[in-house]
Design a protein around this motif. Structure first.
Motif, short mmCIF file in Angstrom:
data_model
loop_
_atom_site.label_atom_id
_atom_site.label_comp_id
_atom_site.label_asym_id
_atom_site.label_seq_id
_atom_site.Cartn_x
_atom_site.Cartn_y
_atom_site.Cartn_z
N LYS A 1 -12.72 0.09 3.73
CA LYS A 1 -11.95 1.10 3.02
C LYS A 1 -10.47 0.83 3.21
O LYS A 1 -9.88 1.13 4.25
N ALA A 2 -9.87 0.24 2.20
CA ALA A 2 -8.44 -0.05 2.25
C ALA A 2 -7.65 1.24 2.14
O ALA A 2 -8.11 2.23 1.55
N PRO A 3 -6.45 1.27 2.71
CA PRO A 3 -5.64 2.50 2.66
C PRO A 3 -5.18 2.80 1.23
O PRO A 3 -5.12 1.92 0.38
N ALA A 4 -4.87 4.06 0.99
CA ALA A 4 -4.37 4.47 -0.32
C ALA A 4 -3.04 3.77 -0.61
O ALA A 4 -2.19 3.64 0.27
N PRO A 5 -2.83 3.29 -1.83
CA PRO A 5 -1.57 2.63 -2.17
C PRO A 5 -0.38 3.57 -2.03
O PRO A 5 -0.44 4.73 -2.42
N ALA A 6 0.70 3.03 -1.49
CA ALA A 6 1.91 3.82 -1.34
C ALA A 6 2.68 3.93 -2.64
O ALA A 6 3.40 4.91 -2.87
N LEU A 7 2.54 2.92 -3.50
CA LEU A 7 3.24 2.92 -4.78
C LEU A 7 2.23 3.10 -5.90
O LEU A 7 1.23 2.37 -5.98
N VAL A 8 2.47 4.07 -6.78
CA VAL A 8 1.57 4.36 -7.89
C VAL A 8 2.37 4.28 -9.19
O VAL A 8 3.48 4.80 -9.28
N GLU A 9 1.78 3.64 -10.19
CA GLU A 9 2.44 3.49 -11.48
C GLU A 9 2.47 4.82 -12.21
O GLU A 9 1.47 5.53 -12.26
N PRO A 10 3.60 5.20 -12.80
CA PRO A 10 3.67 6.46 -13.57
C PRO A 10 2.69 6.46 -14.74
O PRO A 10 2.46 5.43 -15.37
#
Length: 222
Positions: free
Chosen positions: A32-41
């Motif tokens: 389970k990889a961590p949630a991405p810190a950067l998310v595309e609008p």
């Protein structure tokens, strides 16, 4: 990994014995990889992404079970249109990777979410030119961003995973550009759904789908 459909039908028992004797990497690679810190609008209700991570049967099979995914198409990316057929791609000399075009609704699942699933259960990002029992550059782990925003999110997430030492080995997944995506032959489309008991699927791909359901239940759809 696979041949044309008539040959698949004729050699299924032999292939099943060979694949059953080989180790399955699908269950062991799930993390389970961590949630991405950067998310595309979010800018609309339809977006396209292209992923390469080994045999496209399993890649498409996993993403077809993700909420917000509208559809998948198995194909070839990275080479010329003239060599975008299985017999040529299988030689490993065309530049193509077996890939999957994923059409999704970013209001329900964004590109960063798909990356998290990809790096957790779809592919082992530490392997070079191979996944599971399949070897060759056509089975490489690669991302083909379809916009500058996707490229930015993908680069940031790989850097995030690297800094967090999520994997025991360096991440080998590359971001690549390609002039086009070429759909694969019809018998490759939705192969897992149409052939759930095919030995290769049972050994190598079903565990990935089960890992998706177990690790990301909020993203699972039947």
């Amino acid at each position: 990994m696979k041949t044309s459909l008539p040959v698949i039908a004729a050699t299924g028992i032999v292939a099943g014995l060979l694949w059953a004797a080989a180790p399955s990497f699908a269950a062991e690679q799930a993390v389970k990889a961590p949630a991405p810190a950067l998310v595309e609008p979010v800018t609309g209700h339809r977006e396209t992404a292209i992923f390469a991570g080994g045999c496209f049967w399993g890649v498409a099979g996993v993403f077809n079970h993700v909420k917000g995914v509208v559809g998948t198409t198995s194909g070839y990316t990275g080479g010329k249109a003239s060599t975008a057929q299985y017999e040529d791609v299988a030689t490993g000399t065309t530049g193509h990777a077996e890939s999957v075009k994923v059409v999704f609704d970013p209001t329900k699942v964004n590109y960063a979410d798909l990356l998290r699933i990809y790096f957790s259960v779809v592919a082992d990002p530490t392997l070079v030119n191979r996944q599971g029992p399949d070897h060759g550059p056509q089975y490489r782990s690669a991302l083909f961003p379809q916009s500058p925003g996707q490229a930015k999110v993908a680069q940031a997430y790989i850097a995030q995973l690297t800094a967090a030492h999520v994997y025991a080995a360096p991440i080998a997944t590359k971001l690549e550009t390609a002039p086009g995506f070429f759909p694969a032959e019809g018998y490759h489309q939705d192969f897992m759904a149409r052939n759930p008991d095919y030995p290769y699927i049972v050994i190598n791909d079903r565990p990935k789908v089960e890992a998706l359901k177990r690790i990301f239940p909020q993203s699972w759809k039947a």
